[in-house]
Design a protein around this motif. Structure first.
Motif, PDB file in Angstrom:
ATOM      1  N   LEU A  70       5.580  -4.795   3.358  1.00 16.09           N
ATOM      2  CA  LEU A  70       4.925  -6.022   2.903  1.00 16.09           C
ATOM      3  C   LEU A  70       3.500  -6.106   3.432  1.00 16.09           C
ATOM      4  CD1 LEU A  70       7.806  -8.612   3.501  1.00 16.09           C
ATOM      5  CD2 LEU A  70       7.241  -7.389   1.388  1.00 16.09           C
ATOM      6  N   GLY A  71       2.593  -6.534   2.574  1.00 11.43           N
ATOM      7  CA  GLY A  71       1.213  -6.761   2.996  1.00 11.43           C
ATOM      8  C   GLY A  71       1.141  -7.955   3.930  1.00 11.43           C
ATOM      9  N   ASP A  72       0.111  -7.987   4.758  1.00 11.82           N
ATOM     10  CA  ASP A  72      -0.040  -9.095   5.707  1.00 11.82           C
ATOM     11  C   ASP A  72      -0.175 -10.437   5.003  1.00 11.82           C
ATOM     12  OD1 ASP A  72       0.175  -7.407   7.874  1.00 11.82           O
ATOM     13  OD2 ASP A  72      -2.003  -7.143   8.057  1.00 11.82           O
ATOM     14  N   ASP A  73      -0.758 -10.439   3.804  1.00 14.56           N
ATOM     15  CA  ASP A  73      -0.949 -11.687   3.058  1.00 14.56           C
ATOM     16  C   ASP A  73       0.136 -11.892   1.994  1.00 14.56           C
ATOM     17  OD1 ASP A  73      -1.762  -9.608   1.461  1.00 14.56           O
ATOM     18  OD2 ASP A  73      -3.571 -10.601   0.734  1.00 14.56           O
ATOM     19  N   TYR A  74       1.282 -11.240   2.176  1.00 13.63           N
ATOM     20  CA  TYR A  74       2.406 -11.342   1.240  1.00 13.63           C
ATOM     21  C   TYR A  74       2.767 -12.800   0.969  1.00 13.63           C
ATOM     22  CZ  TYR A  74       7.294 -11.373  -0.247  1.00 13.63           C
ATOM     23  OH  TYR A  74       8.469 -11.626  -0.910  1.00 13.63           O
ATOM     24  N   THR A 141       9.429  -9.730 -10.137  1.00 12.80           N
ATOM     25  CA  THR A 141       8.133  -9.052 -10.206  1.00 12.80           C
ATOM     26  C   THR A 141       7.644  -8.790  -8.794  1.00 12.80           C
ATOM     27  OG1 THR A 141       7.562 -10.209 -12.255  1.00 12.80           O
ATOM     28  CG2 THR A 141       5.743  -9.230 -11.023  1.00 12.80           C
ATOM     29  N   HIS A 142       7.248  -7.555  -8.555  1.00 11.14           N
ATOM     30  CA  HIS A 142       6.550  -7.182  -7.327  1.00 11.14           C
ATOM     31  C   HIS A 142       5.121  -6.835  -7.710  1.00 11.14           C
ATOM     32  CE1 HIS A 142      10.046  -5.777  -4.520  1.00 11.14           C
ATOM     33  NE2 HIS A 142       9.598  -6.962  -4.170  1.00 11.14           N
ATOM     34  N   VAL A 143       4.166  -7.334  -6.967  1.00 12.12           N
ATOM     35  CA  VAL A 143       2.770  -6.942  -7.139  1.00 12.12           C
ATOM     36  C   VAL A 143       2.401  -6.113  -5.910  1.00 12.12           C
ATOM     37  CG1 VAL A 143       0.378  -7.718  -7.385  1.00 12.12           C
ATOM     38  CG2 VAL A 143       2.240  -9.030  -8.443  1.00 12.12           C
ATOM     39  N   TYR A 144       1.851  -4.933  -6.169  1.00 13.72           N
ATOM     40  CA  TYR A 144       1.416  -4.024  -5.112  1.00 13.72           C
ATOM     41  C   TYR A 144      -0.102  -3.939  -5.109  1.00 13.72           C
ATOM     42  CZ  TYR A 144       6.124  -2.042  -4.610  1.00 13.72           C
ATOM     43  OH  TYR A 144       7.455  -1.867  -4.374  1.00 13.72           O
ATOM     44  N   ALA A 145      -0.670  -3.769  -3.923  1.00 11.39           N
ATOM     45  CA  ALA A 145      -2.107  -3.518  -3.785  1.00 11.39           C
ATOM     46  C   ALA A 145      -2.278  -2.465  -2.698  1.00 11.39           C
ATOM     47  CB  ALA A 145      -2.853  -4.791  -3.418  1.00 11.39           C
ATOM     48  N   TRP A 152       0.093   1.677  -0.428  1.00 14.44           N
ATOM     49  CA  TRP A 152       0.575   0.614  -1.310  1.00 14.44           C
ATOM     50  C   TRP A 152       1.395  -0.379  -0.491  1.00 14.44           C
ATOM     51  CZ3 TRP A 152      -1.315   0.027  -5.990  1.00 14.44           C
ATOM     52  CH2 TRP A 152      -1.781   1.131  -6.693  1.00 14.44           C
ATOM     53  N   LYS A 153       1.132  -1.664  -0.666  1.00 17.90           N
ATOM     54  CA  LYS A 153       1.869  -2.734   0.012  1.00 17.90           C
ATOM     55  C   LYS A 153       2.309  -3.763  -1.019  1.00 17.90           C
ATOM     56  CE  LYS A 153       1.076  -1.378   4.281  1.00 17.90           C
ATOM     57  NZ  LYS A 153       2.065  -1.199   5.305  1.00 17.90           N
ATOM     58  N   ILE A 154       3.492  -4.337  -0.821  1.00 12.84           N
ATOM     59  CA  ILE A 154       3.955  -5.434  -1.667  1.00 12.84           C
ATOM     60  C   ILE A 154       3.206  -6.681  -1.206  1.00 12.84           C
ATOM     61  CG2 ILE A 154       5.921  -6.830  -2.408  1.00 12.84           C
ATOM     62  CD1 ILE A 154       7.719  -4.391  -1.556  1.00 12.84           C
TER      63      ILE A 154
END
Length: 169
Positions: A70-74, A141-145, A152-154
């Protein structure tokens, strides 16, 4: 060394528009091509691997693995409309407030938009949240960046329950 475009002073109006159109049409294939085919293939496999790692981590309540995915700003939006930050989602798994016993995924669609990827899937889920059973069919839906290290992070999740047709009555 930057490229400089020199435009004579008398080149105005329609002529300037034609020159701009020519330059843009010459550059368009390069600008719109995106990453090479091999890179797209590699990105697809990477996202699919992360999706499976996420599924396994949720089922095993593996918070350490989830934290890396998971991204820090998830930001997650549950099927009930509850918003969850990364810390809240991890705490719910860590403490057992949210517990999954099975997740069967199908109908996965994966699309890329530069350094962003969008995954949609159907999930047949069994589990509980606090004292409530949330087993059923969902679309998510998962958004990855990509982060600054290129991983890649969710960064976003949203789930919607699929209602049986007789539930609408």
């Amino acid at each position: 060394m930057p490229c400089t475009l020199i435009i004579p002073w008398k080149l105005t109006g329609r002529c300037l528009a034609l020159v701009c159109a020519f330059v843009l049409s010459a550059c368009a294939p390069t600008l719109l091509a995106g990453p090479p085919r091999a890179q797209k293939h590699e990105n697809r496999h990477e996202i699919e691997r992360i999706e499976e790692a996420w599924r396994n981590a949720v089922l095993k309540a593996n918070v350490a693995t989830m934290e890396t995915l998971l991204g820090d700003d998830y930001m997650g939006i549950t099927a009930t409309g509850t918003i969850e930050t990364k810390d809240k989602a991890l705490a719910n798994i860590r403490t057992g407030v949210t517990r999954f016993t099975s997740i069967d995924l199908s109908e996965r669609k994966l699309r890329f938009y530069g350094t962003t990827a969008l995954v949609t899937s159907r999930a047949e889920v069994a589990g509980t949240n606090a004292s409530r059973d949330f087993s059923g069919s969902y679309r998510y839906t998962h958004v990855y960046a990509r982060d600054v290290q290129g991983k890649w992070k969710i960064v976003s999740f949203e789930a919607s329950r699929i209602r049986d047709s007789d539930e609408h009555k």
